[in-house]
Design an enzyme around this catalytic site. Structure first.
Site, PDB file in Angstrom:
ATOM      1  N   SER A 122     -21.249  32.033 -19.080  1.00 17.07           N
ATOM      2  CA  SER A 122     -21.741  33.238 -18.411  1.00 17.07           C
ATOM      3  C   SER A 122     -22.799  33.040 -17.343  1.00 17.07           C
ATOM      4  O   SER A 122     -23.149  33.995 -16.651  1.00 17.07           O
ATOM      5  CB  SER A 122     -22.284  34.226 -19.437  1.00 17.07           C
TER       6      SER A 122
ATOM      7  N   LYS B 166     -31.660  39.007 -16.432  1.00 19.77           N
ATOM      8  CA  LYS B 166     -30.467  39.602 -17.050  1.00 19.77           C
ATOM      9  C   LYS B 166     -30.891  40.536 -18.184  1.00 19.77           C
ATOM     10  O   LYS B 166     -31.816  40.211 -18.951  1.00 19.77           O
ATOM     11  CB  LYS B 166     -29.580  38.483 -17.599  1.00 19.77           C
TER      12      LYS B 166
ATOM     13  N   SER C 202     -20.803  36.759 -17.940  1.00 22.20           N
ATOM     14  CA  SER C 202     -21.436  38.047 -18.069  1.00 22.20           C
ATOM     15  C   SER C 202     -22.689  38.215 -17.209  1.00 22.20           C
ATOM     16  O   SER C 202     -23.125  39.344 -16.979  1.00 22.20           O
ATOM     17  CB  SER C 202     -21.796  38.305 -19.537  1.00 22.20           C
TER      18      SER C 202
HETATM   19  N1  GLN Z   1     -16.805  35.060 -21.182  1.00 25.57           N
HETATM   20  C1  GLN Z   1     -17.174  34.481 -22.447  1.00 25.57           C
HETATM   21  C2  GLN Z   1     -17.145  35.573 -23.490  1.00 25.57           C
HETATM   22  O1  GLN Z   1     -16.750  36.629 -23.178  1.00 25.57           O
HETATM   23  C3  GLN Z   1     -18.531  33.857 -22.357  1.00 25.57           C
HETATM   24  C4  GLN Z   1     -19.612  34.860 -22.323  1.00 25.57           C
HETATM   25  C5  GLN Z   1     -20.983  34.251 -22.248  1.00 25.57           C
HETATM   26  O2  GLN Z   1     -21.154  33.085 -21.926  1.00 25.57           O
HETATM   27  N2  GLN Z   1     -21.966  35.063 -22.616  1.00 25.57           N
HETATM   28  O3  GLN Z   1     -17.523  35.397 -24.601  1.00 25.57           O
END
Ligand code: GLN
Length: 483
Positions: A163, A64, A139
């Site tokens: 994410s 990532k 993400s």
């Molecule tokens: N969707 C959540 C956010 O927008 C979690 C994102 C993540 O785990 N990096 O913060």
């Protein structure tokens, strides 16, 4: 490869060919390093010819784009880091390399990992390999889509509020979020430091266990990494059934607004685990409703502090202003950050400002402790908790992009795990009537990765969900695929 039937060069070339065939449609990769990948593969083959072996020798993986890989761009899905090439690698990446892995490239992400769909990437949206008109989740959507579509055998992601698990759920692959402190965060670009954790995406539970065994463990360069021995995770996957395992089903995790087929599939999966010998009982996590508001105070507060470093002086983009320093900061940040990142910085700065700190940030930290106590109490009665990973299957690109609250709700079942610092894994447990994968989440106590991997493995081996793969037509992008 151990049986000399395949070389890493052949395998890596096959994966690179697959990327050429399908990534114009899936768009999982932000940066591809084909020549370097083949170099690494050649080195892996040479090591094997010399009689060496290592857990991942010659295995092609994706990373990532919020984790540093020396010499490759690390954009974090943001314009502000478009030109940034880190001079060092994250500890997790270094450990993969030492274990012989071949790094293919960097995968798409919501900007600074803020999002649940990859639509917040400043570059493009990744498409769900099961249906190109839908999001892969986020993400770590690029990593999940790459693994689901055969463009990597496994991948690193990061999980601050879901994410890794949520995109794994939407793409029908395994996604593991280790306990806070299990994997070093050194070289992971910080979003919310008390919640961030490096996670793994893989096709099977065994693959996820193997990857965790490589990246886990103490790192003197991350003071929050725990000095604990690393168990043989893959070796521990030898149980036949689930007899003696107590599974808790939290009543707060089956809510009216969720997709009925998701609830049904997860309940059916829990019945299967009961049939495999587990004792299934209901548990209560009474502060579940507060996870979302607590997360959206704590995470933006930490983000606003972490993102202060992007000032046009030390990293990446700089938009010079003749007026001087403050105006340079203002223009650089104004041009470099996308709207979701700006929203979080404003929310976080507000929550931390004098006069509001006690009412918001401090209160959120207190409720965070209550959320953790819920899990402590539950894990006195049960070994693991089973529940849905996400309230719905993959949604349409654009469906929630204009409504941040709807988007935030995608993580309603995953956030509390990060707030409590415990571990959780997603694995496929069915499909909805549109043919989209449904995810089962199994959570365990802090540093309980062995038990969740074992339960997940037994369930996976007793069912066939992990054997299904998306059928992707190869060739040029279809007309109906949205840009
Ligand atoms: N969707 C959540 C956010 O927008 C979690 C994102 C993540 O785990 N990096 O913060």
């Amino acid at each position: 490869m151990r049986r000399n039937k395949l070389t890493s060069v052949e395998l890596t070339q096959a994966i690179l060919n697959r990327i050429v065939d399908v990534d114009n449609q899936v768009q999982a990769y932000l940066t591809l390093a084909p020549e370097w990948a083949l170099d690494q593969a050649r080195q892996a083959d040479e090591r094997r010819t010399r009689g060496e072996d290592a857990p991942l020798l010659g295995v092609p993986l994706a990373i990532k784009d919020v984790l540093c890989v020396e010499g490759l761009p690390c954009t974090c899905g943001s314009r502000i880091l478009e030109e940034f090439v880190p001079p060092y690698s994250a500890t997790a990446v270094e450990r993969l390399r030492e274990a012989g892995a071949v790094i293919l490239g960097k995968t798409n992400t919501d900007e600074f990992a803020m999002g649940s769909s990859t639509e917040n990437s400043a570059y493009f949206t990744t498409h769900n390999p099961w249906d190109f008109s839908r999001v892969p989740g986020g993400s770590s959507g690029g990593s999940a889509a790459a693994v689901a579509s055969g463009m990597a055998l496994g991948a690193l992601g990061t999980d601050t509020g879901g994410s890794v698990r949520q995109p794994a759920s939407l793409c029908g692959v395994v996604g593991l979020k280790p306990s806070y402190g299990r994997v070093s965060r050194y070289g992971l670009v910080a979003f919310a430091s008390s919640l961030d954790q490096v996670g793994l995406l893989a096709r099977t539970v065994r693959d996820a266990a193997t990857l965790l065994g490589v990246v886990a463990g103490h790192d003197p360069r991350d003071s929050t990494s725990m000095p604990l021995p690393v168990p043989d995770y893959a070796g521990a996957l030898n149980a036949n059934g689930l007899s003696g395992v107590r599974i808790g089903v939290p009543r707060e995790y089956f809510i009216p607004g969720m997709q009925a087929q998701v609830a049904e599939a997860v309940r059916a999966a829990i019945d299967v685990m009961g049939g495999l010998g587990a004792q299934v009982r209901e548990v209560s996590l009474p502060h579940t409703d507060y996870s979302l508001p607590v997360y959206y105070l704590v995470a933006p507060a930490e983000a606003s502090a972490n993102l202060a470093r992007y000032d046009g002086v030390r990293y990446g983009l700089r938009v010079d202003a003749p007026e001087g320093m403050w105006e340079t900061y203002r223009r650089t940040r104004g041009a470099g950050f996308g709207s979701e990142v700006k929203r979080r910085i404003m929310l976080g700065t507000y929550a931390l400002s004098a006069g509001y700190y006690d009412a918001y940030y401090l209160k959120a930290q207190q409720v965070r402790t209550l959320i953790k106590s819920d899990f402590d109490a539950a894990f006195r009665d049960v070994d693991v908790i089973a529940c849905p990973t996400a309230p719905t299957t993959a949604f349409k690109i654009g469906e929630k992009a204009g409504d941040p609250l709807q988007m935030y709700l995608s993580d309603v079942f995953t956030l509390s795990c990060n707030l409590a610092g415990i571990c959780g894994i997603n694995l496929p447990c069915g499909f909805d009537n549109q043919g989209l994968p449904i995810g089962l989440q199994i959570m365990g106590p802090a540093f309980g990765e062995e038990i969740i991997l074992r339960v997940a493995h037994v369930y996976e081996q007793a069912t066939e969900w992990h054997t299904y793969k998306p059928q992707i037509p190869t060739g040029p992008a279809a007309e109906e695929v949205p840009a």
